[in-house]
Write an enzyme that holds these catalytic residues in place. Sequence first.
Site, PDB file in Angstrom:
ATOM      1  N   TYR A 308      37.864  40.934  43.570  1.00  0.00           N
ATOM      2  CA  TYR A 308      36.788  41.388  43.732  1.00  0.00           C
ATOM      3  C   TYR A 308      35.211  42.176  43.030  1.00  0.00           C
ATOM      4  O   TYR A 308      34.648  42.038  43.221  1.00  0.00           O
ATOM      5  CB  TYR A 308      37.022  42.547  44.922  1.00  0.00           C
ATOM      6  CG  TYR A 308      38.155  41.857  46.068  1.00  0.00           C
ATOM      7  CD1 TYR A 308      37.771  41.427  47.018  1.00  0.00           C
ATOM      8  CD2 TYR A 308      38.622  42.539  46.238  1.00  0.00           C
ATOM      9  CE1 TYR A 308      38.794  40.776  48.352  1.00  0.00           C
ATOM     10  CE2 TYR A 308      39.927  42.356  47.906  1.00  0.00           C
ATOM     11  CZ  TYR A 308      40.143  41.367  48.096  1.00  0.00           C
ATOM     12  OH  TYR A 308      40.248  41.196  49.144  1.00  0.00           O
ATOM     13  N   THR A 344      39.651  32.271  46.002  1.00  0.00           N
ATOM     14  CA  THR A 344      39.450  33.519  46.017  1.00  0.00           C
ATOM     15  C   THR A 344      40.153  34.692  46.215  1.00  0.00           C
ATOM     16  O   THR A 344      40.474  34.517  47.062  1.00  0.00           O
ATOM     17  CB  THR A 344      37.781  33.831  47.165  1.00  0.00           C
ATOM     18  OG1 THR A 344      38.294  33.765  48.033  1.00  0.00           O
ATOM     19  CG2 THR A 344      36.952  32.090  46.221  1.00  0.00           C
ATOM     20  N   ASP A 345      39.604  35.943  45.898  1.00  0.00           N
ATOM     21  CA  ASP A 345      40.499  37.156  46.830  1.00  0.00           C
ATOM     22  C   ASP A 345      40.378  36.649  48.582  1.00  0.00           C
ATOM     23  O   ASP A 345      39.344  36.201  48.251  1.00  0.00           O
ATOM     24  CB  ASP A 345      40.598  38.337  46.475  1.00  0.00           C
ATOM     25  CG  ASP A 345      41.774  39.316  46.111  1.00  0.00           C
ATOM     26  OD1 ASP A 345      42.400  39.061  46.904  1.00  0.00           O
ATOM     27  OD2 ASP A 345      41.576  39.985  45.420  1.00  0.00           O
ATOM     28  N   TRP A 346      41.011  37.896  49.054  1.00  0.00           N
ATOM     29  CA  TRP A 346      40.927  38.033  50.329  1.00  0.00           C
ATOM     30  C   TRP A 346      39.441  38.176  50.555  1.00  0.00           C
ATOM     31  O   TRP A 346      39.115  39.422  50.894  1.00  0.00           O
ATOM     32  CB  TRP A 346      41.956  37.792  51.153  1.00  0.00           C
ATOM     33  CG  TRP A 346      43.246  37.040  51.504  1.00  0.00           C
ATOM     34  CD1 TRP A 346      43.892  37.542  52.826  1.00  0.00           C
ATOM     35  CD2 TRP A 346      43.763  36.074  50.559  1.00  0.00           C
ATOM     36  NE1 TRP A 346      45.166  36.319  52.783  1.00  0.00           N
ATOM     37  CE2 TRP A 346      44.824  35.985  51.722  1.00  0.00           C
ATOM     38  CE3 TRP A 346      43.670  35.663  49.729  1.00  0.00           C
ATOM     39  CZ2 TRP A 346      45.743  34.564  51.129  1.00  0.00           C
ATOM     40  CZ3 TRP A 346      44.356  34.485  49.507  1.00  0.00           C
ATOM     41  CH2 TRP A 346      45.220  33.890  50.015  1.00  0.00           C
TER      42      TRP A 346
END
Length: 650
Positions: A308, A344-346
């Site tokens: 992130y 991608t991260d969440w």
Amino acid sequence: MGFHSRKFGALLGFLTFSSLLWSGFCSRAHVPRNVLHSRATAEDETLPAYKDSSLCINDRVEDLLGRMTLEEKAGQMFHAMLYVGPNGTLDQGDDTRNSTDFVMGTQLLTHFNLVGDITDAKETATFYNRIQQRAAETRLGIPVTLSSDPRHHFTENIGTGFDAGRFSQWPETLGLAALRDASLVKKFAEIAREEYLAVGIRAALHPQVDLSTEPRWARISGTFGEDATLTAELLTAYIQGFQGDKLGPYSVTTVTKHFPGGGPMENGEDSHFVYGKNETYPGNNLQYHLIPFKAAIAAGARQMMPYYSRPIGTEFEPVGFSFNKEIVTDLLRDELGFEGIVVTDWGLITDTTIRGQYMPARAWGVENLSELDRAARILDAGCDQFGGETRPELIVQLVNEGVIDEARLDVSVRRLLREKFVLGLFDNPYVDAAAAARVVGNDYFVRLGSEAQRRAYTLLTNGNDTLPLRSVGADTKFYIEGFNATFLENRNLTVVSKPEDADYALLRLAAPYEPRPGGFESSFHAGSLEFSAEERERQDAIYKAVPTIVDMMLDRPAAVPEVAEGAVAMLASFGSSSEAFLDVVFGVYEPEGKLPYDLPRSDAAAEAGMEDVPFDTRDPVFKFGHGLRYKDRCADGTEGNGLVAQGVRR
Ligand SMILES: *[C@@H]1O[C@H](CO)[C@@H](O)[C@H](O)[C@H]1NC(C)=O
Ligand SMILES: *[C@@H]1O[C@H](CO)[C@@H](O)[C@H](O)[C@H]1NC(C)=O
Ligand SMILES: *[C@@H]1O[C@H](CO)[C@@H](O)[C@H](O)[C@H]1NC(C)=O
Ligand SMILES: *[C@@H]1O[C@H](CO)[C@@H](O)[C@H](O)[C@H]1NC(C)=O
Ligand SMILES: *[C@@H]1O[C@H](CO)[C@@H](O)[C@H](O)[C@H]1NC(C)=O
Ligand SMILES: *[C@@H]1O[C@H](CO)[C@@H](O)[C@H](O)[C@H]1NC(C)=O
Ligand SMILES: *[C@@H]1O[C@H](CO)[C@@H](O)[C@H](O)[C@H]1NC(C)=O
């Protein structure tokens, strides 16, 4: 042409299972491309080329891609959380999320991460088959790829991981790092793979190869510690264990995270949260954090997840790594040569609520962009898939408005589909639910995990060789904290309620942290690494009253010189049951671990260290690699066996 009768297709499907096809046998050499296409057209009704397991994967991918609508492509580019409904039914949704039927049937998603505990392997496997059945009912029948965060580590802190549930339970990766044993890591990964496969999990949202160069960061427990070389060695075994030598129908694909290293968090905060956006490099040491990722690529890592955070004080634009073209395209793909999937991260686009806590989208540095523009930035940066989001309509809009070329989607969708084909999901996505119950948590897997929990114990001090406690019996009195008296009583040992009445105190302590508010944030152990003055005083009274043995669960490198000083013996653990602790105390097992990071002397020392530089904490209490052994009990040089110690039997 009888060649492509249903029966033959089915036979080939069976052969695929026997993994014959994965050794390179396919009909590409025999059937020219144009012939493939004409046949696919002629036999559309019976067996489209992409469903024909005798064809080469690239041809199957192109065939399928050519049939897909824009909406179907957009659906592939999202990887969303999957909840299990009552009794293993499809989740009906609620105020915060759409039903699984809607997400699969209308939004056309096929990538999901399973959330919630697995308490019954057969039920989970049955649920998984139900999900694949639903996928088969969609227009193209693209199978689901199910992923998961780590589930194999003994932990009492859920949030960024899950309770092991019915899977075999191992120490955290930190504990595997404490054992410095790549072959054990590989064995762990192979076993975790078998248990995942049994219930249909085909993608691991791990390994986490961030380096713990900033001791205050709340996510250290899922790493291999502070040293890049050790991390590189162990992650290689880890990836090979999950994926196998070559990705195929018995593999679990891995997502290596968090590129380019989530360790150097400014002030040790975490970038899930607004106050922790910054990844920082005061020591100009980004290269050190890339070492594990280079090793992962060399080991055949299939997927990568950027963190992130946004980089501060570097040549790179200070925007979150997944929005960052210089990071994803220039560094990861062009410079390091990574050709796999970038997910991608969440939750980078949409504001949401996690366990009752409002969480703004982690669009760090691009907060002011609209949701649509965030999606465009992520694609432009070079990511293939949006984690933790269900917004395919944004991608459709971007293409319809001419902002993004459909050909750009094809680049990512091709990678994503290819992974499904290689995993064999198009040929047989189903699992045997009855077999799942036999595989998951079988005695052998459980025993190896339990042994690793015990062996990973790291002996920091052992005054007067107090450990192991060999001469104990029913008349020995224990004062205990942090675990259930039943565990001692079951060993016919006596528990008393006051330290003064005891012969020994046994304390299982959590490493210090500052509790944070919020349903989600509270599971992050962040802030100070020191105990409060009150807690120190409380412990000191115990240390003065009775010889005390402390077991500290070091999910972060605690700053506790007073415990090392006051306790007669101090153990560090990295995810272990109370039985594992007692087995080590009584010498049934010996602690074999070595610290996977330095233990700083104080918060001030942690703060003085640079976030991105390893081993720079001044005057550490214990250094990386520290770990004592039990004194050899047998004068003749033969090995002792703790099992025979008085009063201690299993
Ligand atoms: C779940 O199964 C149990 C036992 O068969 C049943 O009593 C219950 O009504 C079921 N619940 C739902 C929501 O289907
Ligand atoms: C369900 O999906 C629709 C269409 O994408 C969206 O507008 C709506 O916000 C979603 N509902 C929930 C509860 O997420
Ligand atoms: C991050 O770095 C920027 C630039 O140095 C600074 O303005 C900001 O306060 C820092 N912290 C956060 C949480 O953004
Ligand atoms: C976003 O917009 C707000 C309000 O208009 C402004 O104060 C802020 O500086 C902007 N942030 C960025 C990163 O551009
Ligand atoms: C070791 O034993 C001696 C003699 O019994 C005692 O004085 C000393 O305090 C012990 N040391 C520790 C660390 O317990
Ligand atoms: C301790 O374990 C016993 C037996 O398993 C259980 O009944 C009891 O509730 C436990 N006590 C606590 C405080 O967890
Ligand atoms: C505890 O004592 C009981 C009664 O003497 C005995 O049956 C049992 O085997 C003992 N358990 C252990 C673990 O020694």
